[in-house]
Motif scaffolding. Structure first.
Motif, short mmCIF file in Angstrom:
data_model
loop_
_atom_site.label_atom_id
_atom_site.label_comp_id
_atom_site.label_asym_id
_atom_site.label_seq_id
_atom_site.Cartn_x
_atom_site.Cartn_y
_atom_site.Cartn_z
N UNK A 2 15.82 6.12 -6.07
CA UNK A 2 16.07 5.72 -4.69
C UNK A 2 16.39 6.93 -3.82
N UNK A 3 17.09 7.91 -4.40
CA UNK A 3 17.49 9.09 -3.65
C UNK A 3 16.33 9.96 -3.20
N UNK A 4 15.23 9.95 -3.95
CA UNK A 4 14.07 10.75 -3.53
C UNK A 4 13.17 9.97 -2.58
N UNK A 5 13.53 8.70 -2.34
CA UNK A 5 12.76 7.91 -1.39
C UNK A 5 11.55 7.20 -1.97
N UNK A 6 11.48 7.11 -3.31
CA UNK A 6 10.40 6.36 -3.94
C UNK A 6 10.80 4.89 -4.08
N UNK A 7 9.82 4.00 -4.09
CA UNK A 7 10.08 2.58 -4.30
C UNK A 7 9.92 2.25 -5.77
N UNK B 193 0.84 -1.20 0.00
CA UNK B 193 0.00 0.00 0.00
C UNK B 193 0.87 1.25 0.00
N UNK B 194 0.52 2.22 -0.85
CA UNK B 194 1.21 3.50 -0.96
C UNK B 194 0.17 4.62 -1.02
N UNK B 195 0.64 5.84 -0.84
CA UNK B 195 -0.24 6.98 -1.08
C UNK B 195 -0.45 7.17 -2.59
N UNK B 196 0.62 7.00 -3.35
CA UNK B 196 0.59 7.25 -4.79
C UNK B 196 1.33 6.14 -5.52
N UNK B 197 0.77 5.68 -6.63
CA UNK B 197 1.45 4.74 -7.52
C UNK B 197 1.56 5.38 -8.89
N UNK B 198 2.77 5.41 -9.42
CA UNK B 198 3.04 6.01 -10.73
C UNK B 198 3.41 4.88 -11.69
N UNK C 289 0.73 -6.84 -6.15
CA UNK C 289 -0.38 -5.89 -6.22
C UNK C 289 -0.07 -4.67 -5.36
N UNK C 290 -0.13 -3.51 -5.97
CA UNK C 290 0.09 -2.24 -5.28
C UNK C 290 -1.25 -1.51 -5.16
N UNK C 291 -1.50 -0.95 -4.01
CA UNK C 291 -2.71 -0.15 -3.83
C UNK C 291 -2.33 1.29 -3.51
N UNK C 292 -3.17 2.22 -3.98
CA UNK C 292 -2.91 3.64 -3.80
C UNK C 292 -4.01 4.26 -2.95
N UNK C 293 -3.63 4.87 -1.84
CA UNK C 293 -4.62 5.51 -0.98
C UNK C 293 -5.21 6.76 -1.64
N UNK C 294 -4.40 7.44 -2.43
CA UNK C 294 -4.86 8.71 -2.97
C UNK C 294 -4.90 8.76 -4.50
N UNK D 273 -10.07 0.22 -9.36
CA UNK D 273 -9.79 1.53 -8.77
C UNK D 273 -8.65 1.47 -7.74
N UNK D 274 -7.71 2.39 -7.89
CA UNK D 274 -6.59 2.56 -6.95
C UNK D 274 -5.75 1.29 -6.79
#
Length: 478
Positions: A107-112, A8-13, A137-142, A123-124
């Motif tokens: 990695x330097x900005x702290x993204x996975x 689970x993440x706030x945002x998935x790109x 499976x990745x889920x996005x809170x926002x 959805x999400x």
């Protein structure tokens, strides 16, 4: 083998090109946990098969062209370019198609970073299939941001796959110059690659469908001047010509045109447009059409989906890396604001959460010889938009700085002025070195700077920028 794992993440790109990287950078800077998914090289099309390698190929070509216009230097650069050295420098620009440095940046900005093919699964929710077949499976809170870019469009010609045609990818990553190259198309990729490979030793035939000529979306004189220069450089330019069939016979490409001409070459490049990379990103799982361009509002949120964003080429607003990065900054700010519960986004014209510059203020540079640089609307676009405008044209060769830049400098400038508001709606420059001038025009257009105020922006003498003074004088005096 399939493995199930949930994160689970706030945002998935989805997509780690420059656009996806900038979305991730902005959401991470706002303190949101962010995952970024990439199926190829981190850094995307621009870094490995488009902007960077193409400009690495073109820069020596344009530098040599400039040098040949300068007495005292011209005789030193009469010989051909060192093609092997140009290609080796190009390889350095792409980090030899390795993405270690880009991975370190993520990695330097702290993204996975999740390697694999990302696909919406409702959805999400994003399902990532790794190269080894395992799934996560990745889920996005926002928010989920689709930043998958675009791919070259190929025509529907029988047996084309067997010909193994070049697209922009092969054209920018080729290991050697083909002896003969057919380029099909009249847009930016076509004219830039014709410019590069002709100078690097290929005999280029450029086939342009219809009668609109080159660079049809820009001011007409831009395409005319580029066409003349390409012809003078040795390119066989044929307008009003379509490819009817193409085959590869004993390693040789044979293209037959609608006029019955038979053209032989070692390679054929189709630069005939772009299609969205959205066919296999799971759009059907959220009620959208697979393979479609995604319609968005000015905060880059997909219409009808309060959690889904499409940023960059995927929304078809402006298929340009710099414009996609601009959108990414807007989208990242909007996602962060909504995640923090901001009730009213700054989404009005020129607001922090609105991609206003997508509407009539887009800058672009075509790295041909001469260069073409534009910002804002052409005269025809401004008229179609309902503006009452007037075009002001200046011969760039009459500007003192142009004569300093090169002997016999040939160029042209156009300023499109809104007669109601007396602001600049668009500017086009054609000539050597004008790419570095276009940001001044972009500021004038985006800032909606009144003509009366531009009078007080004094251009330094003697530079090509003095064309601004000539344009303003011509507007005042006529």
């Amino acid at each position: 083998m399939t493995q199930s794992d949930s994160n689970a993440y706030d945002v998935v790109v989805i997509g780690a090109g420059p656009v996806g990287e900038n979305v991730a950078d902005r959401t991470r800077a706002a303190g949101l946990s962010t995952a970024i998914v990439e199926s190829e090289l981190v850094g995307g099309e621009c870094s490995y098969w488009a902007c960077m390698p193409s400009k690495a190929l073109l820069r020596p070509v344009l530098a040599q062209a400039d040098a040949r216009r300068l007495p005292g230097l011209a005789d030193s650069v009469r010989g051909p370019l060192d093609t092997a050295a140009v290609l080796a420098r190009r390889d350095g620009f792409t980090s030899h198609w390795k993405d270690d440095g880009q991975v370190q940046w993520v990695e330097g900005i702290g993204a996975d970073l999740h390697r694999g093919h990302g696909r919406l699964a409702g959805p999400r929710t994003v399902e990532v299939t790794a190269p080894d077949g395992t799934r996560r499976t990745l889920t996005a809170r926002h928010a989920v941001a689709v930043c998958t870019g675009s791919a070259a469009a190929l025509p529907d010609l029988p047996g084309l796959a067997d010909v193994r045609p070049w697209t922009s990818r092969e054209a920018t990553s080729a290991e050697s110059a083909p002896g003969r190259l057919i380029v099909v198309g009249g847009g930016v990729v076509a004219v830039e690659m014709a410019t590069a490979w002709q100078a690097l030793g290929s005999q280029v035939t450029l086939l342009v469908r219809g009668d609109a000529g080159l660079l049809a979306r820009m001011e007409p004189f831009a395409g005319d001047m580029v066409a003349q220069a390409l012809t003078e450089a040795g390119v066989d330019l044929r307008t009003g010509t379509s490819v009817r069939s193409v085959t590869r016979e004993d390693g040789i490409v044979v293209a037959v045109t609608d006029t019955g001409d038979r053209i032989e070459a070692d390679e054929i490049l189709f630069a005939t447009g772009r299609v969205p990379r959205t066919r296999d990103v799971g759009l059907d799982t959220v009620g959208l059409e697979p393979g479609s361009w995604l319609s968005v509002d000015d905060s880059l949120r997909v219409d009808g989906h309060d959690w889904l964003y499409a940023v960059g080429d995927a929304n078809h607003r402006a298929l340009l890396t710099h414009q996609g990065k601009y959108q990414a900054r807007i989208a990242g700010a909007a996602i962060a604001a909504r995640a923090s519960g901001v009730p009213d986004l700054d989404a009005g014209p020129w607001g922090a959460h609105a991609a206003t510059a997508d509407h009539g203020a887009v800058p672009q540079v075509v790295f041909t010889d001469p260069e073409v640089a534009s910002a804002g609307l052409t005269l025809a676009e401004a008229e179609r938009a309902g503006h009452r405008v007037r075009a002001v044209d200046i011969d760039l060769g009459t500007v003192a700085g142009a004569s300093v830049y090169a002997e016999g400098y040939t160029g042209r400038a156009r300023m499109v002025v809104d007669l109601e508001d007396e602001i600049v709606r668009g500017v086009t420059f054609v000539g050597p070195g004008v790419g570095e001038m276009i940001h001044s025009a972009t500021i004038a257009v985006v800032g909606q700077v009144p003509i009366s105020r531009l009078w007080h922006a004094v251009p330094p003498y003697p530079t090509i920028s003095e064309v601004w003074l000539r344009l303003l004088e011509a507007y005042r005096d006529n």
